[in-house]
Motif scaffolding. Structure first.
Motif, mmCIF file in Angstrom:
data_model
loop_
_atom_site.group_PDB
_atom_site.id
_atom_site.type_symbol
_atom_site.label_atom_id
_atom_site.label_comp_id
_atom_site.label_asym_id
_atom_site.label_seq_id
_atom_site.Cartn_x
_atom_site.Cartn_y
_atom_site.Cartn_z
ATOM 1 N N ARG A 31 0.845 -1.196 0.000
ATOM 2 C CA ARG A 31 0.000 0.000 0.000
ATOM 3 C C ARG A 31 0.881 1.247 0.000
ATOM 4 O O ARG A 31 0.625 2.211 -0.743
ATOM 5 N N LEU A 32 1.936 1.233 0.805
ATOM 6 C CA LEU A 32 2.840 2.385 0.833
ATOM 7 C C LEU A 32 3.637 2.492 -0.464
ATOM 8 O O LEU A 32 3.943 3.602 -0.920
ATOM 9 N N GLU A 33 3.948 1.364 -1.072
ATOM 10 C CA GLU A 33 4.600 1.377 -2.390
ATOM 11 C C GLU A 33 3.727 2.113 -3.397
ATOM 12 O O GLU A 33 4.220 2.956 -4.174
ATOM 13 N N ARG A 34 2.449 1.808 -3.406
ATOM 14 C CA ARG A 34 1.546 2.489 -4.333
ATOM 15 C C ARG A 34 1.478 3.987 -4.052
ATOM 16 O O ARG A 34 1.486 4.810 -4.988
ATOM 17 N N ASP A 35 1.432 4.340 -2.774
ATOM 18 C CA ASP A 35 1.411 5.756 -2.418
ATOM 19 C C ASP A 35 2.665 6.470 -2.903
ATOM 20 O O ASP A 35 2.598 7.587 -3.436
ATOM 21 N N LEU A 36 3.808 5.847 -2.710
ATOM 22 C CA LEU A 36 5.078 6.492 -3.031
ATOM 23 C C LEU A 36 5.319 6.617 -4.531
ATOM 24 O O LEU A 36 5.830 7.631 -5.007
ATOM 25 N N TRP A 37 4.954 5.598 -5.280
ATOM 26 C CA TRP A 37 5.306 5.575 -6.698
ATOM 27 C C TRP A 37 4.157 5.955 -7.628
ATOM 28 O O TRP A 37 4.404 6.380 -8.748
ATOM 29 N N ASP A 57 0.332 7.102 -6.457
ATOM 30 C CA ASP A 57 -0.729 8.029 -6.059
ATOM 31 C C ASP A 57 -0.239 9.260 -5.317
ATOM 32 O O ASP A 57 -0.985 10.228 -5.176
ATOM 33 N N GLY A 58 0.996 9.218 -4.827
ATOM 34 C CA GLY A 58 1.457 10.265 -3.933
ATOM 35 C C GLY A 58 1.023 9.938 -2.511
ATOM 36 O O GLY A 58 0.049 9.203 -2.296
ATOM 37 N N LEU A 59 1.735 10.465 -1.534
ATOM 38 C CA LEU A 59 1.385 10.197 -0.140
ATOM 39 C C LEU A 59 -0.028 10.696 0.149
ATOM 40 O O LEU A 59 -0.408 11.796 -0.244
ATOM 41 N N GLN A 60 -0.788 9.863 0.848
ATOM 42 C CA GLN A 60 -2.194 10.130 1.118
ATOM 43 C C GLN A 60 -2.382 10.594 2.573
ATOM 44 O O GLN A 60 -1.475 10.447 3.404
ATOM 45 N N PRO A 61 -3.545 11.160 2.895
ATOM 46 C CA PRO A 61 -3.789 11.588 4.277
ATOM 47 C C PRO A 61 -3.593 10.473 5.300
ATOM 48 O O PRO A 61 -3.217 10.733 6.448
ATOM 49 N N ASP A 62 -3.842 9.218 4.891
ATOM 50 C CA ASP A 62 -3.694 8.115 5.837
ATOM 51 C C ASP A 62 -2.387 7.348 5.681
ATOM 52 O O ASP A 62 -2.191 6.313 6.312
ATOM 53 N N SER A 63 -1.454 7.864 4.862
ATOM 54 C CA SER A 63 -0.189 7.153 4.667
ATOM 55 C C SER A 63 0.584 7.009 5.972
ATOM 56 O O SER A 63 1.197 5.964 6.234
#
Length: 375
Positions: A219-225, A227-233
Motif C-alpha cells: 500500500r505504501l509502495e503504491r502511495d510512493l510511486w 498516487d502520492g502520499l495520502q492523508p492516511d499514509s
C-alpha cells in the motif's frame, strides 16, 4: 507476497509445501505410500480421509482447467502444509510432518481464491518429532532459527527507518529504503507467512481477497510511486511498524521442523518464479530484483542449515545444489546497479527467459531435499 485471506496464507510451521514438479519418486511415508489427491475445478478427491501421525505425503494432480492449491489445515486454520500454483494437468507433492493426532482438513482451492473445497481428515495416534530423534536434524533447525532471528533483528530497525521517512514526507528517502527493508522480510517469508493474521497486513496486494483491507508495504509502495502520499499514509506506516514488531515478538515461538526448512527453500523459489520474475510483486516500484535476490538468499540459508544431513544421505545432491545456486547468483550479478539492482522495466524478454530457466534448473534439486530429509 500475499493475495489470500488470513486463513489461507503461505507456509506452515510444522510442514511446508513442496511446490513444483519434480523428478523424484514419490516418498513412502511408511503408511502405504503417498495419499493421492485428484483436484478439479469443482472437486478435491482425497484417496483416504485418515493417516497415522508422522510424515505424511500427498500426491496432488490437477485435472481441472484452473490453477489450484492444496492445503492441510489443523484446528483453528493453522496451516500444516501447502502446495501452490498447480497448473492444469500438472502433479505436485506435499510432504508434511504431523506428530500429533486429531482433526484436520484437506483443502483444494481452484483458481487459488476463496475458502476452497474442504474435507475432514483424521490423523491417528502420535509420533516422535524428527528433531527429537536425530541430532543432525535438531542442529539444522537450530541453525536456521538463528538465521531467522538475525534477519528479524535487521528487519525491525530498517522498517522503522522506512516508516520514519514516509511519515516525514521524505518520498525519495522512503523510496530508497523500501527495497532494503523488504529484503529482510523476503529472506524469511516462509516463517513470516506462517502467521496468517499478520502476513496479509504486511505483504498484501491491492488485488487480494475481497474484504481484506489493503495495508502494509505494498500500500505504501503504491502511495510512493503512483498516487502520492495520502492523508492516511502515516497511519498505514504506523500500522506496518506495529505489525513488524508483533512479528518479531512471535518469531521466537515458531516450532520449526526439518521439512519446514526443506520445503521453505523450494517455496522461496516458487515466490521468485510466480511473483518476482513476472514483475507482479513490486508492480509500482519495479524493485522486483531486490526481492528476487532476497528469496534466493533465504533459500540458500535453509539449504545451508540442512547441508550436513544432505551430504550424509545423498552425497551427490549437495554439489549439484552448489552448482545451481552459483548459476543463479552469477546471473543476478549481471543486473547489479550500485548496491541494488536495475528496475524490472529494464529487463528484456530474453532476460526474463534466462532468469526463468536458471530458477527452474535450481528448483529441480531443491525440490529433492524434502525427500532426502524425510528418508
Amino acid at each position: 507476497m500475499s493475495r489470500r485471506t488470513p486463513a489461507a496464507v503461505g507456509l506452515a510451521v510444522l510442514g511446508l509445501a513442496m511446490a513444483g514438479c519434480t523428478s523424484t519418486a514419490p516418498v513412502d511415508t511408511g503408511a502405504g505410500g503417498p495419499i493421492t489427491v485428484a483436484a478439479a475445478d469443482d472437486a478435491c478427491d482425497v484417496s483416504t480421509a485418515e493417516a497415522p501421525a508422522g510424515t505424511i505425503s500427498f500426491d496432488i494432480t490437477n485435472g481441472g482447467s484452473k490453477v489450484t492449491e492444496f492445503y492441510l489445515y489443523a484446528t483453528g486454520g493453522r496451516i500444516m502444509g501447502e502446495v501452490e500454483n498447480i497448473g492444469p494437468g500438472l502433479s505436485r507433492q506435499l510432504i508434511v510432518e504431523v506428530p500429533e493426532g486429531g482433526a484436520y482438513e484437506t483443502v483444494c482451492k481452484p483458481g487459488m481464491v476463496g475458502d476452497g473445497i474442504r474435507s475432514a481428515f483424521t490423523v491417528t495416534g502420535s509420533a516422535e518429532r524428527s528433531v527429537d530423534t536425530d541430532t543432525r536434524l535438531a542442529e539444522a533447525t537450530a541453525g536456521y532459527a538463528r538465521y531467522v532471528n538475525s534477519q528479524v533483528e535487521a528487519l525491525v530497525p530498517k522498517t522503522q527507518e522506512f516508516v520514519d521517512a514516509v511519515k516525514a514526507g521524505d518520498v525519495e528517502g522512503a523510496k530508497a529504503l523500501y527495497p532494503v527493508a523488504r529484503t529482510y522480510w523476503e529472506r524469511i517469508e516462509p516463517v513470516a507467512e506462517s502467521f496468517g493474521d499478520i502476513d496479509p497486513r504486511i505483504d498484501g496486494r491491492d488485488d487480494g481477497e475481497p474484504g481484506v483491507e489493503f495495508t502494509g508495504f505494498h500500500r505504501l509502495e503504491r502511495d510512493l510511486w503512483q498516487d502520492g502520499l495520502q492523508p492516511d499514509s502515516s497511519s498505514i506506516a504506523d500500522r506496518l511498524m506495529a505489525d513488524i514488531t508483533e512479528l518479531a515478538g512471535r518469531v521466537p515461538s515458531v516450532e520449526l521442523t526439518p521439512l519446514a526448512l526443506a520445503n521453505g527453500a523450494k517455496e522461496l523459489l516458487d515466490e521468485v518464479a510466480t511473483g518476482k520474475i513476472t514483475g507482479e510483486e513490486d508492480r509500482y516500484s519495479h524493485t522486483d530484483l531486490w526481492d528476487f535476490r532476497a528469496n534466493i538468499d533465504g533459500s540458500q540459508g535453509a539449504i545451508a542449515a540442512l547441508r550436513p544431513v544432505i551430504d550424509e544421505r545423498d552425497p551427490e545432491l549437495g554439489p549439484l545444489l552448489d552448482e545451481r545456486f552459483a548459476a543463479v547468483d552469477a546471473l543476478l550479478e549481471n543486473y547489479r546497479d550500485g548496491d541494488g539492482f536495475v528496475l524490472y522495466t529494464a529487463l528484456t524478454p530474453d532476460d526474463v527467459k534466462a532468469m526463468t530457466e536458471a530458477v527452474d534448473a535450481l528448483g529441480e534439486p531443491v525440490s529433492q531435499v524434502a525427500g532426502v530429509v524425510s528418508s
